[in-house]
Design an enzyme around this catalytic site. Sequence first.
Site, short mmCIF file in Angstrom:
data_model
loop_
_atom_site.label_atom_id
_atom_site.label_comp_id
_atom_site.label_asym_id
_atom_site.label_seq_id
_atom_site.Cartn_x
_atom_site.Cartn_y
_atom_site.Cartn_z
N LEU A 17 -3.63 5.12 38.85
CA LEU A 17 -4.82 5.62 38.68
C LEU A 17 -5.29 6.01 37.16
O LEU A 17 -6.33 5.67 36.54
CB LEU A 17 -5.37 6.58 39.79
N LYS A 19 -3.81 4.88 34.62
CA LYS A 19 -3.82 3.63 33.75
C LYS A 19 -5.10 3.01 33.83
O LYS A 19 -5.77 2.68 32.76
CB LYS A 19 -2.57 2.90 33.90
N LYS A 123 -9.94 12.10 48.04
CA LYS A 123 -9.75 11.83 49.44
C LYS A 123 -8.58 11.02 49.71
O LYS A 123 -7.99 10.39 48.82
CB LYS A 123 -11.00 10.99 49.96
N HIS A 215 -17.86 8.41 52.34
CA HIS A 215 -18.89 7.85 51.48
C HIS A 215 -20.10 7.70 52.36
O HIS A 215 -21.42 7.81 52.03
CB HIS A 215 -18.46 6.34 51.21
N LYS A 298 -14.10 -4.34 56.62
CA LYS A 298 -13.60 -5.32 55.73
C LYS A 298 -13.33 -6.81 56.19
O LYS A 298 -13.70 -6.88 57.55
CB LYS A 298 -11.86 -4.88 55.72
C1 BG6 Z 1 -12.55 3.64 48.89
C2 BG6 Z 1 -11.85 3.14 50.20
O1 BG6 Z 1 -12.59 4.86 49.10
O2 BG6 Z 1 -13.80 3.19 48.93
C3 BG6 Z 1 -11.74 1.64 50.10
O3 BG6 Z 1 -10.63 3.85 50.39
C4 BG6 Z 1 -12.83 0.94 49.84
O4 BG6 Z 1 -11.19 0.92 51.45
C5 BG6 Z 1 -13.66 1.63 48.54
O5 BG6 Z 1 -12.70 -0.32 49.26
C6 BG6 Z 1 -14.94 0.99 48.38
O6 BG6 Z 1 -15.55 1.43 47.19
P1 BG6 Z 1 -16.33 0.69 46.40
O7 BG6 Z 1 -17.00 1.60 44.99
O8 BG6 Z 1 -15.92 -0.61 45.86
O9 BG6 Z 1 -17.82 0.42 47.26
#
Ligand code: BG6
Length: 441
Positions: A17, A19, A123, A215, A298
């Site tokens: 992270l 880096k 998180k 999120h 996913k």
């Molecule tokens: C992370 C999750 O918090 O958010 C990941 O752990 C996910 O699984 C990622 O892919 C998505 O973030 P972003 O900014 O690419 O939508």
Amino acid sequence: MKLYRCAIVIIGASGDLAKRKLIPALDALYKSGKINGDCLVVGAGRTPFSTEKFREHFDVSPEFKEYLFYHQYIPGLKEFLRSRGDFSRVVFFFSLPPLAYSHTARELVAEGFGSESSIIIEKPFGCDFESARALNAELTSYFSESQIFRIDHYLAKEAVQNIMVFRFANQIFSPVWNSRYVESIQISALERSRIDQRGQYFDRAGIVRDMVQNHLLQLLCLITMEPPVSLAADDVKQQKVSVLRSMKIEEYRPYQYEGYRNENGVDPASRTETFAELKLSINNRRWATTPVYIRCGKAVHRTSTKIGVRFHPLPQILFNRNGTIPPNQIIFKIQPAEGIVIDISSKVPGTDEQITQSHMNFCYRDTFKNASPEAYQRLLYDALRGDHTLFVSAAETENAWLLLREILDRRDPQVYTPGKLPESKLGVNWIDFDKYSGLCS
Ligand code: BG6
């Protein structure tokens, strides 16, 4: 020797992270002049680096390298800093596995760091209500809540910050932002990628813990909360907590992509969900009869996060005698191609009554030529200024876990084909979000 006034200490600085994200973000903040020469950056951790080796580890500007230092372990860190300045502010970024959070906080306090310091953590904040509460209790026994910055990187996205501006800096949407006009709120957060190299973590978490608890509930709070008394972080958080406490899960459908059980680090008999659909209600005066639908996961056909606000259908009169005019919709395009689209009905030229759907379209990249700053730049800068607005409070995380409590371990997923959306079992008429994907130049 130069004396510094603030310090950013990355604990776990030899990791990926630092880096990929943290050091480049700090480099960019120096280049843009946002942090001036008063602030030094210290890597700390178990890895035995010299400061020279540490500097070589990063591909950043030579001027910025001068601000980089390394100190192995936490014991001795206070003295190491004292020899370099008189610090009014020290920010610790925990680039560590969550299991290490409490004992690292304890070590920092034992080393003598106090009210001048803050900690930034990422998180997962626990894996359910009880563990989140226990973690918050432990951390707040060492640092006060105002010294703790919990990152939800979605809050650093420009299109997410703009939700509050859209709602509270425009008069025209305010009267219709309620159940009387809004038929449903739909959040769709899709990713093409599978779980990559994160099998071990993901298999214990699942998509609800990974994305919904943090999120997506943050997005929903921003869309549905009451106007805060002021823009101060505490006032905004108070409204988010209130609306979270009014939410209830009505339905839940977990799914798992075919082949998931063969991924690295995944239990061959795993029942972890890689995609989920949820229906929620918000039991307050504003939203009591408007359902909220969330889907996320996913290994589907595209990567895209959008929020749709769909209005009630028109009455079957005037131009809509046949009931064929679709309802108005507002689409918040969070990523990619950030923007907002409002669907409206328009007359087809040269006809008497023929109505078609057209879009009022706001695209970030057409309107603002400057690219949005990277999330970590914004978050590190805010933590350094002590601004909590884009961070998550203990009460927000705990209430989000509480809301999801009943579904967290309900693991009976239906199988879906990777590269496709699972067939919805929620009985919802999902907005055709894909149709809004190509509207920017
Ligand atoms: C992370 C999750 O918090 O958010 C990941 O752990 C996910 O699984 C990622 O892919 C998505 O973030 P972003 O900014 O690419 O939508």
